[in-house]
Design a protein around this motif. Structure first.
Motif, PDB file in Angstrom:
ATOM      1  N   VAL A  42     -10.605  -4.125  -1.538  1.00 32.10           N
ATOM      2  CA  VAL A  42     -11.719  -3.326  -2.067  1.00 32.10           C
ATOM      3  C   VAL A  42     -12.972  -4.187  -2.068  1.00 32.10           C
ATOM      4  O   VAL A  42     -12.964  -5.322  -2.555  1.00 32.10           O
ATOM      5  CB  VAL A  42     -11.401  -2.841  -3.499  1.00 32.10           C
ATOM      6  CG1 VAL A  42     -12.552  -2.009  -4.043  1.00 32.10           C
ATOM      7  CG2 VAL A  42     -10.103  -2.038  -3.517  1.00 32.10           C
ATOM      8  N   GLN A  81       0.832  -1.219   0.000  1.00 31.31           N
ATOM      9  CA  GLN A  81       0.000   0.000   0.000  1.00 31.31           C
ATOM     10  C   GLN A  81       0.860   1.260   0.000  1.00 31.31           C
ATOM     11  O   GLN A  81       0.614   2.203  -0.763  1.00 31.31           O
ATOM     12  CB  GLN A  81      -0.899   0.015   1.235  1.00 31.31           C
ATOM     13  CG  GLN A  81      -2.017  -0.995   1.239  1.00 31.31           C
ATOM     14  CD  GLN A  81      -2.595  -1.199   2.637  1.00 31.31           C
ATOM     15  OE1 GLN A  81      -2.395  -0.383   3.528  1.00 31.31           O
ATOM     16  NE2 GLN A  81      -3.307  -2.296   2.822  1.00 31.31           N
ATOM     17  N   TYR A 110     -14.094  -9.466  -1.363  1.00 26.89           N
ATOM     18  CA  TYR A 110     -13.083  -8.431  -1.560  1.00 26.89           C
ATOM     19  C   TYR A 110     -12.196  -8.737  -2.750  1.00 26.89           C
ATOM     20  O   TYR A 110     -11.949  -9.900  -3.091  1.00 26.89           O
ATOM     21  CB  TYR A 110     -12.194  -8.306  -0.311  1.00 26.89           C
ATOM     22  CG  TYR A 110     -12.964  -7.922   0.927  1.00 26.89           C
ATOM     23  CD1 TYR A 110     -13.292  -6.597   1.185  1.00 26.89           C
ATOM     24  CD2 TYR A 110     -13.376  -8.898   1.833  1.00 26.89           C
ATOM     25  CE1 TYR A 110     -14.022  -6.246   2.310  1.00 26.89           C
ATOM     26  CE2 TYR A 110     -14.102  -8.554   2.966  1.00 26.89           C
ATOM     27  CZ  TYR A 110     -14.424  -7.228   3.198  1.00 26.89           C
ATOM     28  OH  TYR A 110     -15.133  -6.887   4.302  1.00 26.89           O
ATOM     29  N   LYS A 111     -11.703  -7.680  -3.359  1.00 31.49           N
ATOM     30  CA  LYS A 111     -10.662  -7.775  -4.379  1.00 31.49           C
ATOM     31  C   LYS A 111      -9.432  -7.031  -3.851  1.00 31.49           C
ATOM     32  O   LYS A 111      -9.570  -6.137  -3.007  1.00 31.49           O
ATOM     33  CB  LYS A 111     -11.132  -7.143  -5.693  1.00 31.49           C
ATOM     34  CG  LYS A 111     -12.319  -7.862  -6.322  1.00 31.49           C
ATOM     35  CD  LYS A 111     -12.764  -7.164  -7.596  1.00 31.49           C
ATOM     36  CE  LYS A 111     -13.939  -7.897  -8.241  1.00 31.49           C
ATOM     37  NZ  LYS A 111     -13.606  -9.249  -8.684  1.00 31.49           N
ATOM     38  N   LEU A 112      -8.266  -7.399  -4.339  1.00 30.26           N
ATOM     39  CA  LEU A 112      -7.027  -6.774  -3.885  1.00 30.26           C
ATOM     40  C   LEU A 112      -6.572  -5.762  -4.928  1.00 30.26           C
ATOM     41  O   LEU A 112      -6.500  -6.074  -6.124  1.00 30.26           O
ATOM     42  CB  LEU A 112      -5.961  -7.859  -3.681  1.00 30.26           C
ATOM     43  CG  LEU A 112      -4.874  -7.605  -2.648  1.00 30.26           C
ATOM     44  CD1 LEU A 112      -5.465  -7.235  -1.295  1.00 30.26           C
ATOM     45  CD2 LEU A 112      -3.993  -8.841  -2.514  1.00 30.26           C
ATOM     46  N   ASN A 113      -6.301  -4.529  -4.480  1.00 31.31           N
ATOM     47  CA  ASN A 113      -5.874  -3.474  -5.397  1.00 31.31           C
ATOM     48  C   ASN A 113      -4.706  -2.723  -4.770  1.00 31.31           C
ATOM     49  O   ASN A 113      -4.883  -1.955  -3.831  1.00 31.31           O
ATOM     50  CB  ASN A 113      -7.049  -2.524  -5.667  1.00 31.31           C
ATOM     51  CG  ASN A 113      -6.712  -1.454  -6.682  1.00 31.31           C
ATOM     52  OD1 ASN A 113      -5.866  -1.668  -7.550  1.00 31.31           O
ATOM     53  ND2 ASN A 113      -7.348  -0.295  -6.578  1.00 31.31           N
ATOM     54  N   HIS A 114      -3.482  -2.970  -5.261  1.00 32.02           N
ATOM     55  CA  HIS A 114      -2.269  -2.351  -4.721  1.00 32.02           C
ATOM     56  C   HIS A 114      -2.151  -2.556  -3.208  1.00 32.02           C
ATOM     57  O   HIS A 114      -1.828  -1.632  -2.459  1.00 32.02           O
ATOM     58  CB  HIS A 114      -2.229  -0.846  -5.041  1.00 32.02           C
ATOM     59  CG  HIS A 114      -2.342  -0.537  -6.503  1.00 32.02           C
ATOM     60  ND1 HIS A 114      -1.391  -0.941  -7.422  1.00 32.02           N
ATOM     61  CD2 HIS A 114      -3.305   0.095  -7.215  1.00 32.02           C
ATOM     62  CE1 HIS A 114      -1.761  -0.542  -8.637  1.00 32.02           C
ATOM     63  NE2 HIS A 114      -2.923   0.081  -8.531  1.00 32.02           N
ATOM     64  N   TYR A 155       2.823   1.897  -3.206  1.00 30.58           N
ATOM     65  CA  TYR A 155       1.950   2.445  -4.237  1.00 30.58           C
ATOM     66  C   TYR A 155       1.701   3.939  -3.984  1.00 30.58           C
ATOM     67  O   TYR A 155       1.773   4.761  -4.904  1.00 30.58           O
ATOM     68  CB  TYR A 155       0.620   1.683  -4.258  1.00 30.58           C
ATOM     69  CG  TYR A 155      -0.388   2.261  -5.226  1.00 30.58           C
ATOM     70  CD1 TYR A 155      -0.187   2.154  -6.605  1.00 30.58           C
ATOM     71  CD2 TYR A 155      -1.522   2.923  -4.768  1.00 30.58           C
ATOM     72  CE1 TYR A 155      -1.105   2.698  -7.501  1.00 30.58           C
ATOM     73  CE2 TYR A 155      -2.443   3.460  -5.655  1.00 30.58           C
ATOM     74  CZ  TYR A 155      -2.226   3.344  -7.016  1.00 30.58           C
ATOM     75  OH  TYR A 155      -3.129   3.885  -7.905  1.00 30.58           O
ATOM     76  N   ASN A 161     -16.257  -5.924  -3.040  1.00 30.26           N
ATOM     77  CA  ASN A 161     -16.722  -6.358  -4.353  1.00 30.26           C
ATOM     78  C   ASN A 161     -18.048  -5.665  -4.705  1.00 30.26           C
ATOM     79  O   ASN A 161     -19.046  -5.852  -4.005  1.00 30.26           O
ATOM     80  CB  ASN A 161     -16.915  -7.876  -4.357  1.00 30.26           C
ATOM     81  CG  ASN A 161     -17.099  -8.444  -5.748  1.00 30.26           C
ATOM     82  OD1 ASN A 161     -17.606  -7.777  -6.646  1.00 30.26           O
ATOM     83  ND2 ASN A 161     -16.701  -9.692  -5.933  1.00 30.26           N
ATOM     84  N   GLU A 164      -4.537  -3.066  -1.152  1.00 27.77           N
ATOM     85  CA  GLU A 164      -5.736  -2.620  -0.437  1.00 27.77           C
ATOM     86  C   GLU A 164      -6.910  -3.528  -0.779  1.00 27.77           C
ATOM     87  O   GLU A 164      -7.126  -3.880  -1.941  1.00 27.77           O
ATOM     88  CB  GLU A 164      -6.061  -1.178  -0.835  1.00 27.77           C
ATOM     89  CG  GLU A 164      -7.258  -0.600  -0.116  1.00 27.77           C
ATOM     90  CD  GLU A 164      -7.493   0.863  -0.465  1.00 27.77           C
ATOM     91  OE1 GLU A 164      -8.559   1.376  -0.101  1.00 27.77           O
ATOM     92  OE2 GLU A 164      -6.627   1.484  -1.105  1.00 27.77           O
TER      93      GLU A 164
END
Length: 474
Positions: A383, A117, A375-379, A120, A385, A381
């Motif tokens: 997020v 995190q 949840y999804k993983l973004n950098h 990024y 769904n 973090e």
């Protein structure tokens, strides 16, 4: 004078190169201990008639603030340092070593996700150079030092310091448990995260950060995967001049024991359940009177920390934590909560944030949610769904067979699909195959001595499964 004499003996035994730092710790402990005795003798109690719901100006909804992005916040982020409370062990989840080293998502640990995190953040906000600070305890320091070696080539500055190590107190004699500074076992304890300010000051990091142009500290628990840097909150802290901002979120039935902000004698204060007289506990748990609770994510002015340390002004409410040692001795630990410092800072208030900023992993039931398709993983973090219709998290209760991480992992071929799940209870010897879908309310109970296997591809919607079911694939 017995406690003072015993502490002096401990200091005299300390190795010469450690003696000065150890003496400072024992002096800080003695200050806490004398306050504890004074309050005990006076029987200081909260005046419940003065406890009121927080005033509107004490709690500001995040959604009402002007929105900011990482891209337009380079200047603000250059003044920030991120501090994670990293003193806890993974023992409650059956793991050895720091909790931050437990793998939680896609083969990554709490620490891996945090590092990702902030990397990024620094790559998008050019020149921000936000450092990561870890407050370890004597339980996690050595292991953490080894773990962070793998980030050496990452270009991210990671700083560490230890919170204090205080002696447990024998309840009957009010004397310290340890007889030497090097005594191992359960003679010592880390005194709660309220120790952060003094420990940070003793480490020299407050001065070091200020000298580097850092003005604000974002503090959160390392196991709260929702506690990411939010440029909108940071800009609000800068614009409002508030020295302390606490993130709070709306209570659910699962959060009634969480600390809450109150209006006490006209000032904003943190109230923990341990401070509430027994006859008022139900009132404290009321969702109507206290709608929000403390997430322990805090935004604090470093200049204000420096000022309050210089004035020796930190005087947080003492939490008395009774324990029994391995050899059966009744002891007490004196602890403080970092959020209780809110009363010392100017312009302090709460910000009501959405639930997705509070994703703690205290148990495998929490881990179940974090690893799922919710949840999804973004950098680094997590997020939420957008395919989930309800903006709420399912209530999940996994039984003792799932309590330890290793057991938990062995019972799922892969995480079930839970986008339409409301409530899941699983007890007993239960295993799940691949691509299981759970929706609505699902209760699975394997009776003692029985086993239930949920085969691959199963869809359970509003189902109760019980007994002894070895369901086999055909």
């Amino acid at each position: 004078m017995t406690m003072r004499n015993e502490l002096n003996k401990l200091v005299e035994q300390a190795a010469p190169e450690k003696r000065e730092a150890f003496k400072i710790e024992m002096d800080n402990f003695y200050s806490l201990f004398t306050r504890y005795l004074a309050e005990k003798s006076k029987r200081v109690k909260l005046n419940w008639d003065q406890v009121k719901s927080p005033r509107p100006e004490h709690i500001i909804p995040l959604k009402t603030l002007p929105q900011h992005t990482i891209e337009d916040s380079s200047s603000a982020l250059s003044k920030l340092a991120v501090l994670k409370l990293n003193g806890g062990l993974g023992t409650s989840m059956g793991c050895v070593g720091p909790k931050s080293a437990i793998e939680v998502r896609d083969g990554m640990t709490f620490l891996d996700l945090t590092v990702r995190q902030i990397e990024y953040l620094n790559s998008v906000a050019k020149g921000a150079n936000v450092p990561l600070i870890l407050m370890n305890s004597f339980n996690t320091d050595e292991d953490t030092a080894r773990v962070i070696q793998k980030y050496k080539g990452h270009g991210l500055q990671i700083l560490t310091f230890n919170q204090s190590r205080f002696p447990r107190i024998i309840k009957e004699s009010l004397t310290p448990v340890p007889s030497s500074p090097e005594e191992k076992g359960d003679s010592w304890y880390p005194p709660g995260h309220g120790d952060l300010f003094e420990a940070l000051g003793n480490s020299g990091l407050v001065d070091q950060l200020l000298a580097r142009g850092k003005e604000y500290l974002f503090v959160s628990n390392v196991d709260n995967l929702g506690a990411t840097v939010d440029p909108t909150i940071l800009q609000h802290v800068i614009d409002s001049g508030a020295e302390f901002v606490m993130e709070v979120t709306d209570k659910t039935r699962a959060d009634v024991k969480g600390g809450t902000l109150i209006d006490y004698e006209g000032k904003v204060r943190l109230l923990e359940i341990a401070q509430v007289p027994s006859e008022y506990v139900d009132d404290f748990k009321s969702v109507k009177k206290f709608k929000i609770f403390n997430t322990n994510s805090l935004w604090v002015s470093l200049k204000a920390i420096k000022r309050l340390l210089d004035e020796d002004a930190f005087n947080m409410e003492i939490i008395v934590n009774p324990k029994t040692t391995d050899n059966g001795v009744k002891v007490v630990q004196l602890e403080t909560a970092v959020g209780a410092a809110i009363k010392h800072f100017q312009g302090a208030h709460g910000i009501n944030v959405p639930r997705n900023r509070f994703l703690p992993v205290k148990s495998t039931s929490d881990l179940f949610l974090i690893t799922s398709d919710l949840y999804k993983l973004n950098h680094g973090e997590l997020v939420f769904n957008p395919k989930r219709v309800f903006n709420t998290v399912p209530l999940v209760k996994l039984g003792d067979h799932f309590k330890k991480v290793a057991n938990f992992l062995s019972r799922f071929s892969n995480p079930p699909h839970i986008l339409e799940l409301d409530h899941l209870t699983v007890t007993g010897d239960v295993t799940f195959g691949n691509d299981v879908t759970l929706s609505g309310t699902v209760i699975i109970v394997a009776n003692h001595g029985s086993r239930i296997d949920i085969p691959s591809g199963t869809i359970l919607h509003d189902k109760v499964v019980s007994g002894n079911l070895r369901i086999l694939d055909h």
